[in-house]
Design a protein around this motif. Structure first.
Motif, PDB file in Angstrom:
ATOM      1  N   LYS A  63      56.424  58.121  57.675  1.00  0.00           N
ATOM      2  CA  LYS A  63      57.533  59.064  57.554  1.00  0.00           C
ATOM      3  C   LYS A  63      58.674  58.650  58.478  1.00  0.00           C
ATOM      4  O   LYS A  63      59.836  58.764  58.123  1.00  0.00           O
ATOM      5  CB  LYS A  63      57.060  60.472  57.903  1.00  0.00           C
ATOM      6  N   GLY A  64      58.326  58.182  59.665  1.00  0.00           N
ATOM      7  CA  GLY A  64      59.350  57.753  60.621  1.00  0.00           C
ATOM      8  C   GLY A  64      60.080  56.519  60.143  1.00  0.00           C
ATOM      9  O   GLY A  64      61.279  56.378  60.340  1.00  0.00           O
ATOM     10  N   SER A  65      59.378  55.618  59.485  1.00  0.00           N
ATOM     11  CA  SER A  65      60.028  54.386  59.031  1.00  0.00           C
ATOM     12  C   SER A  65      60.871  54.621  57.783  1.00  0.00           C
ATOM     13  O   SER A  65      61.802  53.883  57.511  1.00  0.00           O
ATOM     14  CB  SER A  65      58.975  53.302  58.764  1.00  0.00           C
ATOM     15  N   GLN A  66      60.583  55.655  57.025  1.00  0.00           N
ATOM     16  CA  GLN A  66      61.358  55.962  55.821  1.00  0.00           C
ATOM     17  C   GLN A  66      62.720  56.554  56.175  1.00  0.00           C
ATOM     18  O   GLN A  66      63.680  56.393  55.434  1.00  0.00           O
ATOM     19  CB  GLN A  66      60.613  56.962  54.931  1.00  0.00           C
ATOM     20  N   GLY A  67      62.790  57.216  57.314  1.00  0.00           N
ATOM     21  CA  GLY A  67      64.019  57.898  57.701  1.00  0.00           C
ATOM     22  C   GLY A  67      65.107  56.969  58.189  1.00  0.00           C
ATOM     23  O   GLY A  67      66.212  57.399  58.444  1.00  0.00           O
ATOM     24  N   GLY A  68      64.823  55.737  58.357  1.00  0.00           N
ATOM     25  CA  GLY A  68      65.836  54.806  58.834  1.00  0.00           C
ATOM     26  C   GLY A  68      65.852  54.760  60.340  1.00  0.00           C
ATOM     27  O   GLY A  68      64.832  54.540  60.977  1.00  0.00           O
ATOM     28  N   ALA A  69      67.018  54.988  60.931  1.00  0.00           N
ATOM     29  CA  ALA A  69      67.172  54.846  62.374  1.00  0.00           C
ATOM     30  C   ALA A  69      66.621  56.045  63.135  1.00  0.00           C
ATOM     31  O   ALA A  69      66.314  55.938  64.307  1.00  0.00           O
ATOM     32  CB  ALA A  69      68.650  54.654  62.711  1.00  0.00           C
ATOM     33  N   GLU A  70      66.542  57.200  62.478  1.00  0.00           N
ATOM     34  CA  GLU A  70      66.067  58.394  63.167  1.00  0.00           C
ATOM     35  C   GLU A  70      64.558  58.381  63.320  1.00  0.00           C
ATOM     36  O   GLU A  70      63.836  58.188  62.355  1.00  0.00           O
ATOM     37  CB  GLU A  70      66.448  59.654  62.362  1.00  0.00           C
ATOM     38  N   PRO A  71      64.045  58.618  64.531  1.00  0.00           N
ATOM     39  CA  PRO A  71      62.596  58.697  64.707  1.00  0.00           C
ATOM     40  C   PRO A  71      62.044  59.983  64.112  1.00  0.00           C
ATOM     41  O   PRO A  71      62.768  60.975  63.958  1.00  0.00           O
ATOM     42  CB  PRO A  71      62.406  58.670  66.227  1.00  0.00           C
ATOM     43  N   TYR A  72      60.788  59.961  63.786  1.00  0.00           N
ATOM     44  CA  TYR A  72      60.135  61.141  63.212  1.00  0.00           C
ATOM     45  C   TYR A  72      60.065  62.241  64.254  1.00  0.00           C
ATOM     46  O   TYR A  72      59.782  61.999  65.425  1.00  0.00           O
ATOM     47  CB  TYR A  72      58.725  60.777  62.744  1.00  0.00           C
ATOM     48  N   SER A  73      60.333  63.461  63.837  1.00  0.00           N
ATOM     49  CA  SER A  73      60.279  64.608  64.728  1.00  0.00           C
ATOM     50  C   SER A  73      59.462  65.719  64.081  1.00  0.00           C
ATOM     51  O   SER A  73      59.556  65.946  62.870  1.00  0.00           O
ATOM     52  CB  SER A  73      61.692  65.110  65.016  1.00  0.00           C
ATOM     53  N   LEU A  74      58.697  66.414  64.894  1.00  0.00           N
ATOM     54  CA  LEU A  74      57.931  67.546  64.376  1.00  0.00           C
ATOM     55  C   LEU A  74      58.842  68.679  63.920  1.00  0.00           C
ATOM     56  O   LEU A  74      58.452  69.520  63.125  1.00  0.00           O
ATOM     57  CB  LEU A  74      56.944  68.051  65.428  1.00  0.00           C
ATOM     58  N   ARG A  75      60.072  68.700  64.413  1.00  0.00           N
ATOM     59  CA  ARG A  75      61.023  69.728  63.978  1.00  0.00           C
ATOM     60  C   ARG A  75      61.319  69.615  62.486  1.00  0.00           C
ATOM     61  O   ARG A  75      61.696  70.580  61.844  1.00  0.00           O
ATOM     62  CB  ARG A  75      62.316  69.640  64.775  1.00  0.00           C
ATOM     63  N   ASP A  76      61.125  68.423  61.929  1.00  0.00           N
ATOM     64  CA  ASP A  76      61.339  68.245  60.497  1.00  0.00           C
ATOM     65  C   ASP A  76      60.281  68.975  59.682  1.00  0.00           C
ATOM     66  O   ASP A  76      60.471  69.247  58.498  1.00  0.00           O
ATOM     67  CB  ASP A  76      61.292  66.755  60.129  1.00  0.00           C
ATOM     68  N   GLU A  77      59.173  69.317  60.313  1.00  0.00           N
ATOM     69  CA  GLU A  77      58.074  69.977  59.627  1.00  0.00           C
ATOM     70  C   GLU A  77      58.160  71.507  59.697  1.00  0.00           C
ATOM     71  O   GLU A  77      57.326  72.191  59.138  1.00  0.00           O
ATOM     72  CB  GLU A  77      56.729  69.530  60.232  1.00  0.00           C
ATOM     73  N   ILE A  78      59.136  72.048  60.400  1.00  0.00           N
ATOM     74  CA  ILE A  78      59.280  73.499  60.520  1.00  0.00           C
ATOM     75  C   ILE A  78      59.694  74.062  59.172  1.00  0.00           C
ATOM     76  O   ILE A  78      60.649  73.570  58.551  1.00  0.00           O
ATOM     77  CB  ILE A  78      60.329  73.874  61.596  1.00  0.00           C
ATOM     78  N   PRO A  79      58.997  75.091  58.695  1.00  0.00           N
ATOM     79  CA  PRO A  79      59.361  75.687  57.413  1.00  0.00           C
ATOM     80  C   PRO A  79      60.787  76.237  57.462  1.00  0.00           C
ATOM     81  O   PRO A  79      61.287  76.627  58.518  1.00  0.00           O
ATOM     82  CB  PRO A  79      58.346  76.822  57.238  1.00  0.00           C
ATOM     83  N   PRO A  80      61.461  76.299  56.332  1.00  0.00           N
ATOM     84  CA  PRO A  80      62.875  76.703  56.320  1.00  0.00           C
ATOM     85  C   PRO A  80      63.146  78.132  56.780  1.00  0.00           C
ATOM     86  O   PRO A  80      64.246  78.443  57.183  1.00  0.00           O
ATOM     87  CB  PRO A  80      63.279  76.545  54.841  1.00  0.00           C
ATOM     88  N   HIS A  81      62.150  79.019  56.736  1.00  0.00           N
ATOM     89  CA  HIS A  81      62.394  80.416  57.115  1.00  0.00           C
ATOM     90  C   HIS A  81      62.404  80.620  58.636  1.00  0.00           C
ATOM     91  O   HIS A  81      62.594  81.721  59.103  1.00  0.00           O
ATOM     92  CB  HIS A  81      61.384  81.348  56.465  1.00  0.00           C
ATOM     93  N   TYR A  82      62.217  79.566  59.436  1.00  0.00           N
ATOM     94  CA  TYR A  82      62.268  79.701  60.893  1.00  0.00           C
ATOM     95  C   TYR A  82      63.628  79.382  61.421  1.00  0.00           C
ATOM     96  O   TYR A  82      64.341  78.568  61.067  1.00  0.00           O
ATOM     97  CB  TYR A  82      61.239  78.775  61.568  1.00  0.00           C
TER      98      TYR A  82
END
Length: 72
Positions: A53-72
């Motif tokens: 997942k981190g390598s797919q995003g390009g230059a941005e490193p993977y972050s757990l914040r990306d996994e937060i559901p949208p209602h938060y």
């Protein structure tokens, strides 16, 4: 002589109980090893997914914040 026979019988009983305990502990240890192997495999899979997942995003490193559901 009877006392000696009683002591030998008692030692045979203890030996049998110890052998049963060793078999039980060996079985438990084998099950725990299987669980540990499974958990290590799952951990490797999760680690690989995070890296993918981190390598797919390009230059941005993977972050757990990306996994937060949208209602938060």
């Amino acid at each position: 002589m009877e006392d000696l026979e009683n002591r030998i019988t008692e030692l045979e009983i203890q030996t049998a109980l110890q052998a049963d305990l060793i078999d039980s502990l060996s079985s438990t240890l084998a099950k725990m090893q299987q669980e540990l192997d499974l958990q290590q495999g799952q951990l490797r899979l999760l680690y690989q997914r995070i890296n993918d997942k981190g390598s797919q995003g390009g230059a941005e490193p993977y972050s757990l914040r990306d996994e937060i559901p949208p209602h938060y």
